[in-house]
Scaffold this motif. Structure first.
Motif, PDB file in Angstrom:
ATOM      1  N   SER A  25       0.847  -1.189   0.000  1.00 56.61           N
ATOM      2  CA  SER A  25       0.000   0.000   0.000  1.00 56.61           C
ATOM      3  C   SER A  25       0.879   1.233   0.000  1.00 56.61           C
ATOM      4  O   SER A  25       1.930   1.262   0.624  1.00 56.61           O
ATOM      5  N   PRO A  82       0.833   7.054   3.201  1.00 59.19           N
ATOM      6  CA  PRO A  82       0.137   8.326   3.088  1.00 59.19           C
ATOM      7  C   PRO A  82       0.981   9.522   3.476  1.00 59.19           C
ATOM      8  O   PRO A  82       0.661  10.637   3.132  1.00 59.19           O
ATOM      9  N   ASP A  89      -5.193   3.526  18.501  1.00 55.05           N
ATOM     10  CA  ASP A  89      -5.865   3.370  17.216  1.00 55.05           C
ATOM     11  C   ASP A  89      -6.148   1.909  16.903  1.00 55.05           C
ATOM     12  O   ASP A  89      -7.151   1.586  16.251  1.00 55.05           O
ATOM     13  N   PRO A 111      -9.690   4.499  11.799  1.00 55.23           N
ATOM     14  CA  PRO A 111      -9.098   4.484  10.462  1.00 55.23           C
ATOM     15  C   PRO A 111      -8.196   5.670  10.171  1.00 55.23           C
ATOM     16  O   PRO A 111      -7.381   5.615   9.251  1.00 55.23           O
ATOM     17  N   MET A 112      -8.348   6.772  10.915  1.00 49.78           N
ATOM     18  CA  MET A 112      -7.604   7.996  10.645  1.00 49.78           C
ATOM     19  C   MET A 112      -6.954   8.515  11.913  1.00 49.78           C
ATOM     20  O   MET A 112      -7.448   8.294  13.023  1.00 49.78           O
ATOM     21  N   PRO A 126      -4.311   8.187   7.181  1.00 44.78           N
ATOM     22  CA  PRO A 126      -4.667   6.838   7.619  1.00 44.78           C
ATOM     23  C   PRO A 126      -3.834   6.411   8.822  1.00 44.78           C
ATOM     24  O   PRO A 126      -2.637   6.676   8.881  1.00 44.78           O
ATOM     25  N   SER A 127      -4.461   5.798   9.785  1.00 48.77           N
ATOM     26  CA  SER A 127      -3.746   5.336  10.971  1.00 48.77           C
ATOM     27  C   SER A 127      -2.768   4.232  10.573  1.00 48.77           C
ATOM     28  O   SER A 127      -2.919   3.584   9.536  1.00 48.77           O
ATOM     29  N   ALA A 164      -4.177   0.841   9.842  1.00 50.68           N
ATOM     30  CA  ALA A 164      -4.921   0.761   8.585  1.00 50.68           C
ATOM     31  C   ALA A 164      -3.987   0.585   7.394  1.00 50.68           C
ATOM     32  O   ALA A 164      -4.381   0.048   6.362  1.00 50.68           O
ATOM     33  N   VAL A 165      -2.737   1.019   7.536  1.00 50.09           N
ATOM     34  CA  VAL A 165      -1.763   0.908   6.450  1.00 50.09           C
ATOM     35  C   VAL A 165      -0.994  -0.403   6.529  1.00 50.09           C
ATOM     36  O   VAL A 165      -0.848  -1.121   5.535  1.00 50.09           O
ATOM     37  N   LYS A 184     -10.997  13.640  11.887  1.00 40.47           N
ATOM     38  CA  LYS A 184     -11.888  12.512  11.643  1.00 40.47           C
ATOM     39  C   LYS A 184     -13.311  13.025  11.494  1.00 40.47           C
ATOM     40  O   LYS A 184     -13.635  14.148  11.871  1.00 40.47           O
TER      41      LYS A 184
END
Length: 353
Positions: free
Chosen positions: A8, A11, A113, A119-120, A125-126, A129-130, A252
């Motif tokens: 991925s 971010p 998180d 998720p953020m 993105p947290s 989540a990544v 968020k």
């Protein structure tokens, strides 16, 4: 959700410069000599943070820098530096303390998180989540380790203080997870959790600044009390921002805490009102207990809670904690530093839209 083996896109640009620290204008006049010193010191601390979290391997280096480069208010380092103004502020251990408290805070965000399935974080993105839960948890552990390395350089008193604070942070998280015991007041339980999870580290930031600048020990008790109380006020305000902001301040979607079932103070107040027989509160609770997976259902519940007097009362509680923090400074010498601490306490609540 991705894992470390997947590709991925990250971010936050790993080659980006360190995040700009919080402007000291939030605490003191931006054109003052004190503001100039804070700007210079914060710049040094940003460099130190970037160096301390660096890892030889690519993945941990990237994950450790993730939230650091996403930004943040740097409130805890600023409070270390402000407290250090009561002593000889330009000390290497003051810089280490400021970096250590920020690393501890960052580590808790990685862990929180995961537990909250958020998720953020800070508009990005947290980490979980990544890269997945395991990488996020281990990254938090790495940041705790680097914070411990910094405090070990400051001596056994710093290690003791960090250990006691770390214990309170973990106990606060555990108590939040388990909830109040049977017969306990949910509101008192919630405020105690905020004291452990937020107030404890802010109080420690103040004590670090005093101890490692050689400031008078008589200031430790009032500044610790200030930190405990302003930390609770700050978190109560964050709860309200989640309800009433446009998302720019919290990073968020408004109402995220409601969707995740977080029992924030407005929710606890409205549930208590419903239990006491308030039909309007009961109607809000019915919306809160519905399926909030759709955006429309979430918005109905959020709007109803904001409109109920329970939310206004929660704001009054936050304001009272902020004013109690100000009162704790009565024995602190008058001057620009004290004025800055007072301004921060009041701004912590007034930032709620």
């Amino acid at each position: 959700m991705t894992n470390a083996a997947e590709t991925s896109p990250t971010p936050v640009d790993p080659d980006a410069p360190a995040a700009r620290p919080l402007s000291p204008g939030a605490f003191v006049q931006s054109d003052s000599a004190l503001a100039g010193r804070l700007v210079e010191r914060l710049g040094r601390i940003e460099v130190l943070l970037d160096e301390v979290v660096a890892q030889a391997s690519a993945l941990p280096d990237e994950t450790c820098h993730h939230l650091l480069r996403a930004g943040g208010k740097r409130i805890r380092p600023v409070l270390v530096l402000l407290a250090a103004e009561f002593g000889t502020s330009d000390q290497i251990d003051v810089d280490r303390a400021a970096a250590a408290v920020e690393l501890i805070h960052l580590a808790t965000l990685y862990h929180d998180d995961v537990m909250d399935e958020a998720p953020m974080r800070r508009g990005a993105p947290s980490a979980h989540a990544v890269w997945g839960n395991s990488v996020a948890i281990l990254t938090g552990d790495l940041l705790f380790a680097r914070a411990s390395l910094l405090t070990s350089m400051m001596g056994p008193e710093a290690v003791r203080l960090q250990s006691e604070t770390f214990e309170r942070l973990v106990l606060g998280q555990l108590h939040e997870f388990t909830g109040p015991v049977d017969g306990a007041d949910p509101i008192e339980h919630y405020l105690a959790v905020l004291g452990d999870k937020t107030g404890s580290l802010i109080a420690t930031a103040s004590e670090f600044g005093l101890r490692f600048s050689g400031a008078p020990e008589s200031l430790i008790a009032p500044l610790r009390e200030y930190g405990e109380k302003v930390g609770v006020a700050f978190q109560l305000a964050d709860d309200l921002i989640d309800l009433v902001s446009d998302g720019a301040k919290s990073g968020k979607r408004p109402g995220t805490d409601l969707r995740e079932g977080v029992p924030t103070l407005p929710v606890l107040h409205v549930r208590a009102d419903a239990a006491a027989g308030d039909p309007a509160a009961a109607a809000v609770v019915e919306l809160l207990d519905a399926d909030l997976s759709s955006d429309d259902a979430l918005e109905r519940a959020r709007a109803a809670l904001v409109a109920h007097p329970a939310t206004a009362r929660a704001r009054q509680v936050a304001e009272a904690w902020a004013e109690d923090a100000v009162k704790a400074l009565a024995a602190v010498p008058d001057g620009e530093v004290k004025d800055g601490l007072i301004e921060f306490a009041r701004t912590a609540v007034s930032r709620v839209a």
